[in-house]
Design a protein around this motif. Structure first.
Motif, short mmCIF file in Angstrom:
data_model
loop_
_atom_site.label_atom_id
_atom_site.label_comp_id
_atom_site.label_asym_id
_atom_site.label_seq_id
_atom_site.Cartn_x
_atom_site.Cartn_y
_atom_site.Cartn_z
N UNK A 188 3.20 -0.52 -4.32
CA UNK A 188 3.84 -1.04 -3.11
C UNK A 188 5.26 -1.46 -3.46
N UNK A 189 6.25 -1.08 -2.65
CA UNK A 189 7.62 -1.54 -2.92
C UNK A 189 7.70 -3.06 -3.04
N UNK A 190 8.48 -3.52 -4.03
CA UNK A 190 8.70 -4.94 -4.29
C UNK A 190 7.43 -5.67 -4.75
N UNK A 191 6.55 -4.95 -5.43
CA UNK A 191 5.33 -5.59 -5.92
C UNK A 191 5.56 -6.40 -7.19
N UNK A 199 5.14 -8.93 -1.27
CA UNK A 199 4.84 -7.63 -0.66
C UNK A 199 3.34 -7.35 -0.59
N UNK A 200 2.54 -8.17 -1.27
CA UNK A 200 1.10 -7.89 -1.36
C UNK A 200 0.23 -8.76 -0.49
N UNK A 227 10.74 -0.66 5.38
CA UNK A 227 11.55 -0.72 4.16
C UNK A 227 12.67 -1.73 4.31
N UNK A 228 13.59 -1.68 3.36
CA UNK A 228 14.70 -2.62 3.36
C UNK A 228 14.32 -3.92 2.69
N UNK A 229 15.30 -4.59 2.12
CA UNK A 229 15.09 -5.89 1.49
C UNK A 229 16.36 -6.70 1.60
N UNK A 236 10.85 3.28 0.94
CA UNK A 236 10.52 3.26 2.36
C UNK A 236 9.17 3.93 2.54
N UNK A 237 8.28 3.28 3.29
CA UNK A 237 6.95 3.84 3.54
C UNK A 237 6.87 4.36 4.96
N UNK A 238 6.08 5.41 5.15
CA UNK A 238 5.84 6.01 6.46
C UNK A 238 4.32 6.15 6.59
N UNK A 239 3.77 5.47 7.60
CA UNK A 239 2.31 5.36 7.70
C UNK A 239 1.84 5.69 9.10
#
Length: 411
Positions: free
Chosen positions: A53-56, A377-378, A307-309, A294-297
């Protein structure tokens, strides 16, 4: 026991469920007028595994860049506390991911997913789930950056394959053939879903089972003698046998007068939820653009791009270039898959994050006060497992999963 929970996001609602399951009398205090209205509202929806996961975790596979068009973290009106958090995050990234803590987190994520699936099956909860995930690698160099995380996942027994572009397009037929793709990581057992919907369903069930939800009630302070909470506008303290703090960014402020310090920061992210336009051109499950994080679900009849931070001003306006990057990434991988011209839900929300990327779970050091906060992020990935572990600790039982390295004493 008579127990108060502060916060009705996914972590707070999950904790209420587990404590009520154990027979406790539970009251949940939430400043908003409904559950899952803040960090849990429109997040990426990615469940286990956690480390993909991004930013985990700091510096696990993406170098931290603060300047330029490809900055991974945008600074917006930062204060001294934000800069102190950033220094600690960068120091953790330079030091490298701690194998023991990463192993603990991934074990907790796997345990949490099993617990969530058990709850969903037992109560027949439907929350727009999908199974399978691709981590898309635009260049061969990206693959090397993932190796530390992949080793932890392999050691944890997570099913994953490193595949080429042709195999990736067989799994996700809607992927645009013109977008450069060097390869992908395939996780067939990874799951995703609608976090807010799950939280709302769980809240309805627990409320019907006797859990009290005090919405529109902001806790002004925590009291240690007698243990309890004081709600804003009330002069007295409501006493409880135990209090569990699941209040996201408010957690640090509520703890501070009692002594414990939590170096927490709000790392804001964005999501765009768009109506499905053409199913054949949309994702079957979920993908993550490794380079852009960036995730696409696929969520039922919608597609969510997340996404983005951003670090800094909590009330900043939506950053147009970040949103444009979400739209571009969607069009890069799944052109025509979602309707991006109307019917959009655009959201900016905070991820309450500690500088090592892990939550704080367990005793606070104040008798009767327990912590289950700072999941970053989790949040949804870890919520069910952390909730079960905290309920076990309150019940003076050893949790079924290790919480090593997740206590407040590390700060």
């Amino acid at each position: 026991m008579k127990i108060a929970i502060v916060g009705a996001g996914i972590v707070g609602v999950s904790t209420a469920y587990e404590l009520a399951h154990d027979g406790h009398e539970v009251t949940v205090f939430e400043q908003r007028n409904a559950a899952a209205e803040e960090a849990s509202f429109a997040n990426a929806g990615l469940l286990a595994p956690h480390l993909l996961t991004p930013w985990s975790a700091p510096g696990l596979y993406t170098p931290l860049k603060l300047l330029g068009r490809r900055a991974t973290l945008r600074l917006e009106g930062v204060k001294g506390t934000d800069l102190a958090w950033l220094w600690r995050w960068r120091r953790a990234a330079r030091r490298g991911a701690q194998a023991a803590q990463l192993s603990t987190l991934e074990g907790l994520a796997r345990y949490s997913q099993q617990r969530l699936q058990h709850i969903a099956a037992q109560h027949e909860l439907e929350f727009e789930t999908s199974q399978g995930r691709l981590i898309l690698l635009r260049t061969a160099q990206e693959q090397a950056r993932w190796q530390p995380a992949l080793q932890v996942l392999r050691d944890a027994g997570i099913a994953l394959r490193e595949i080429d572009a042709d195999a990736a397009r067989q799994i996700e037929p809607g992927l645009c053939p013109e977008t450069p793709l060097a390869g992908a990581l395939h996780l067939p057992d990874a799951t995703a879903g609608n976090c807010r919907l799950f939280a709302q369903l769980l809240r309805q069930g627990t409320q019907a089972g006797g859990v009290q939800f005090a919405f529109g009630s902001r806790v002004a302070r925590l009291a240690s003698q007698p243990l309890g909470v004081q709600v804003q506008g009330e002069s007295g303290t409501r006493s409880f046998d135990a209090v569990v703090l699941c209040a996201g960014m408010a957690s640090a402020a509520l703890l501070r007068p009692l002594g414990p310090r939590l170096p927490m920061a709000a790392v804001h992210g964005y999501s765009v939820s768009a109506p499905l336009r053409e199913a054949l051109h949309a994702p079957v499950a979920s993908v993550v653009d490794s380079q852009l994080q960036i995730s696409i679900t696929r969520l039922g009849l919608r597609v969510r791009i997340a996404g983005g931070a951003e670090l800094g001003a909590p009330d900043a306006e939506h950053h147009v270039p970040t949103l444009q990057q979400l739209y571009r990434t969607m069009n890069d991988w799944f052109p025509g898959g979602a309707l991006l011209s109307s019917g959009l839900q655009v959201w900016r929300g905070a991820r309450p994050t500690l500088p090592d990327g892990a939550p704080v779970v367990g005793a606070s050091g104040v008798p009767g006060l327990w912590l289950n906060t700072g999941h970053g992020a989790g949040g949804w990935t870890l919520a069910s497992g952390c909730a079960r572990a905290v309920a076990d600790l309150i019940g003076q039982r050893n949790p079924d999963i290790s919480l090593e390295g997740l206590g407040i004493q590390r700060f």
